[in-house]
Design a protein around this motif. Structure first.
Motif, mmCIF file in Angstrom:
data_model
loop_
_atom_site.group_PDB
_atom_site.id
_atom_site.type_symbol
_atom_site.label_atom_id
_atom_site.label_comp_id
_atom_site.label_asym_id
_atom_site.label_seq_id
_atom_site.Cartn_x
_atom_site.Cartn_y
_atom_site.Cartn_z
ATOM 1 N N VAL A 64 0.857 -1.186 0.000
ATOM 2 C CA VAL A 64 0.000 0.000 0.000
ATOM 3 C C VAL A 64 0.890 1.231 0.000
ATOM 4 O O VAL A 64 1.783 1.365 0.849
ATOM 5 N N SER A 65 0.667 2.134 -0.911
ATOM 6 C CA SER A 65 1.458 3.369 -0.995
ATOM 7 C C SER A 65 0.522 4.549 -1.173
ATOM 8 O O SER A 65 -0.604 4.414 -1.656
ATOM 9 N N TRP A 66 0.998 5.711 -0.773
ATOM 10 C CA TRP A 66 0.221 6.926 -0.953
ATOM 11 C C TRP A 66 1.164 8.083 -1.231
ATOM 12 O O TRP A 66 2.324 8.093 -0.808
ATOM 13 N N ASP A 67 0.672 9.056 -1.991
ATOM 14 C CA ASP A 67 1.501 10.194 -2.391
ATOM 15 C C ASP A 67 1.269 11.360 -1.440
ATOM 16 O O ASP A 67 0.552 11.251 -0.441
ATOM 17 N N ALA A 68 1.884 12.504 -1.770
ATOM 18 C CA ALA A 68 1.812 13.668 -0.884
ATOM 19 C C ALA A 68 0.384 14.179 -0.736
ATOM 20 O O ALA A 68 0.043 14.811 0.264
#
Length: 740
Positions: free
Chosen positions: A715-719
């Protein structure tokens, strides 16, 4: 045990001798042996009519240094001994002009060879962890002539100590006198069911006293700057276990004494008991099971306490057929409803039971020195004790339990194991004093290994009350007899947190308290705490613990938190796998996750459930609770509200709530099926992302019910907080929710 009368004097009748200086030294590639005189030697005549203490330093495993001090080496050693797993340590020695050192991994002990006697333990950066000074190595005889070996380790300013088993006294052990000696003392005394001669320091090391008998501790009490431990023996061995973090200490310690087995997933569901002295039969049992189902409270295990057997005949493993005329049919009917079945047992055989004569004829009962069978009337009339040091007795006992397993029983509550006499002779010749604490290890292992053999790996679970070092290998353990009060609820938590710092991964307690009938407020608050514990059991003494006995709101609380626990199972079982692999417990004192936060070092009314959930039980009828939040923006799991730390918070919660906070940056896996603890968690899994402000990434592994990885989710998320999920190794649907 205390030997001194203040700083200057000895207690009446006590004579003590302490290592003073090194007179000879042997240094090999991986061992240091020092011979320390107990007085300053200025001339040859000073070597006469005196004593030497032999001090041996070696490394049983990487990052662990053992120190063994001996006065007279000729004492017979009948055992038992703790079973420890020694592994190659890579230890090496160095010899200097005025010292010698032994290094194992990040840990070094330095022995002064010139000047006053002393040891110094240091970490990889050279920082002193603890020291042994002028009174730190010695022996003493008391007024009765008993010979004691003693050791002292220095306490640094602000250093705190924890552990020593499941102790219900204050969580921080500084200032306490503690005897490691099994006793059936309830949760409101200084006695303990689970005595572990291991303590953990806030400075990032642990100390294991490798002695299964009575170990007496004075922790900043007799000498306020020292932790003293002593045994009635001619030798004493203690092991310093390196960190630097508390988790590292537990990893190394459980690598030596054993890591917890992984309990079956079904055992994490709600257990319901008949209670102890209540009246019950199959109709009662059925009404309880029906009542839970009708009210939408999922039930996983039904437990039969003592009176499933006939009175005066415990334990003979025979159903009371006047009350249960069809036990096989009853067990079958319970299992057809999806329930597991647990039975209460203990290691005692009452004289009235036919098993008494059988065991006596076979030589399976503990005897006195004159050959008589040891008996007393406490608990059961004329009861005797199974001699688990005998392989034949262990097999005989297991065979009696196998009959119940053939009936369909799934687990056993291994009660008692503490009141073990010392005026007896054991089959294998064990020292009675050393066997007093160690007996429980043989008892629980016998039952657990039977379940392992008959039910298979991953299906064995006991519900044990007593334990010693190494007992963590045979989960689960529960806190014993507590009162039905908020005070007992808090002392139970203190005991569980202390036990967890001795490598016990799974722990439970009697929801609502054992003694007496809880006020509905106590019961409802205890429900939330109990269902946010490793294992959850409704059990009492003279009154039932079915939720509707305490009002409709108690039913709602039981339903809400049982179903919540089921949804949390992908997360909880992942933490359970971690306990099996590393020795880090499922229920964690705050200091385990936040060792660098000084505010966390004394907290004993809240805990981390796994790495990412903070639980603060409510110990107040009005719902007021005060708790501490470490650094960051945390989120209330139940309400979505934000709480910022580091700070203390005071809140008011209804019975259907409590502070249950999610750590910043957590990706929490939630099951879709809240009806059972052992569902397919990857089916329609939800990944809930908390505090995804700024870019980040986290790998979430969801196990199956065997503990093997079933699915991996990157799971990844950006700014801007946009979340992406890459799914590995699972076909089920996955949903993503972002909170904050």
């Amino acid at each position: 045990m205390r030997f001194t009368d203040g700083f200057w004097l000895m207690r009446e009748g006590v004579r003590a001798s302490y290592a003073t200086e090194v007179r000879d030294l042997s240094v090999t590639a991986d061992r240091i042996t020092a011979y320390a005189s107990v007085r300053k030697v200025a001339r040859r005549g000073d070597t006469l009519n005196s004593s030497l203490i032999t001090v041996e330093c070696h490394s049983p495993a990487e990052g662990v240094i053992a120190v063994r001090t001996t006065h007279h080496a000729g004492k017979r050693h009948p055992g038992p001994d703790f079973e420890v797993q020694r592994t190659p340590s890579g230890a090496f020695t160095e010899r200097g002009a005025d010292s010698a050192s032994l290094t194992s991994g990040p840990l070094t002990v330095t022995v002064n060879t010139e000047g006053p006697w002393g040891l110094r333990f240091s970490d990889a950066e050279g920082r002193t962890l603890t020291t042994v000074g002028g009174r730190g190595t010695g022996f003493a005889t008391d007024a009765d002539g008993a010979h004691h070996m003693l050791g002292q380790l220095g306490l640094s300013v602000g250093e705190l100590t924890y552990g020593l088993g499941e102790r219900f006294t204050p969580f921080v052990k500084n200032g306490q006198s503690v005897d490691v000696w099994q006793a059936d003392g309830g949760t409101s005394s200084e006695q303990a069911y689970k005595n572990i001669p291991f303590h953990l320091s806030s400075r990032g090391y642990g100390v294991f006293v490798n002695h299964p008998g009575k170990v007496s501790y004075e922790i900043g009490s007799e000498s306020v700057g020292q932790v003293q431990f002593s045994v009635e023996d001619q030798s004493l061995e203690y092991w310093i276990v390196a960190g630097p973090t508390p988790k590292d200490v537990l990893r190394r310690y459980t690598g030596l004494t054993g890591r917890p087995a992984l309990p079956p997933a079904w055992s994490f569901g709600l257990w319901l008991s008949t209670s102890f002295c209540t009246d019950y039969d199959e109709a009662t049992v059925t009404s309880f099971v029906d009542g839970m189902a009708e009210r939408g409270i999922p039930l996983s295990v039904f437990h039969f306490d003592c009176f499933w057997m006939r009175e005066y005949q415990w334990s003979d493993f025979t159903w009371d057929e006047e009350v249960f005329p069809d036990p096989a049919g009853m067990v079958r009917r319970l299992k057809e409803r999806g329930l597991r079945v647990c039975m209460w047992i203990n290691p005692y055989i009452a004289q009235k039971s036919a098993l008494f004569a059988e065991a006596a004829d076979l030589g399976h009962l503990v005897r006195r020195p004159n050959g008589d069978i040891w008996q007393w009337d406490l608990w059961q009339p004329g009861m005797a004790l199974v001699d688990f040091t005998s392989p034949a007795a262990r097999e005989w006992y297991a065979a009696k339990l196998r009959t119940l397993l053939d009936l369909g029983v799934d687990a056993f509550k291994t009660d008692f194991g503490e009141r073990i006499p010392t005026d007896v002779v054991w089959h294998d010749g064990s020292d009675p004093e050393r066997m007093h604490n160690y007996y429980t290890q043989l008892y629980n292992r016998t039952v657990f290994e039977l379940l392992l053999k008959e039910r298979g790996e991953g299906e064995a679970v006991v519900f044990a009350r007593s334990a010693t070092a190494g007992g963590q290998q045979y989960p689960v353990h529960w806190g014993g007899d507590c009162f039905a009060s908020f005070g007992a609820m808090a002392e139970s938590l203190r005991g569980g947190l202390s036990l967890s710092l001795c490598g016990f991964g799974f722990w439970s307690h009697d929801i609502g308290g054992f003694e007496g009938t809880p006020d509905p407020a106590v019961f409802k608050r205890w429900l939330a705490f109990g269902l946010l514990s490793s294992h959850s059991r409704l059990h009492g003494n003279t009154s039932y613990r079915v939720p509707w006995e305490f009002g409709e709101e108690a039913v709602e609380v039981a339903r809400r938190f049982t179903r919540l626990k089921h949804r949390l199972m992908p997360y909880l079982y992942g933490a359970a796998v971690e306990a099996r692999e590393s020795g880090v417990p499922l229920m964690r004192p705050m200091l385990l996750e936040f060792p660098d936060d000084p505010a966390c070092r004394t907290l004993d009314r809240q805990y981390m459930l796994g790495p990412d959930l903070l639980v603060a039980p409510v110990f107040d009828a009005d719902g007021e609770v005060e708790y501490y939040v470490p650094d960051g923006e945390w989120t209330h799991l139940l309400t979505g509200e934000r709480v910022t730390g580091p700070a203390w918070h005071r809140e008011h919660h209804g019975y259907d709530s409590l502070p249950l906070l999610v750590r910043p940056g957590t990706v929490l896996p939630l099951a879709s099926d809240d009806s059972r603890p052992d569902a397919d968690w990857t089916a329609d899994l939800t990944l809930r992302v908390y505090g995804a402000s700024g870019p980040g990434e986290r790998l979430v592994t969801v196990p199956d019910t065997t503990g093997a990885p079933a699915g991996r989710y990157r799971v990844s998320w950006d700014a801007e907080g946009e979340v992406r999920v890459a799914v590995e190794g699972v076909a089920g649907e996955v949903g993503v929710e972002r909170v904050g």
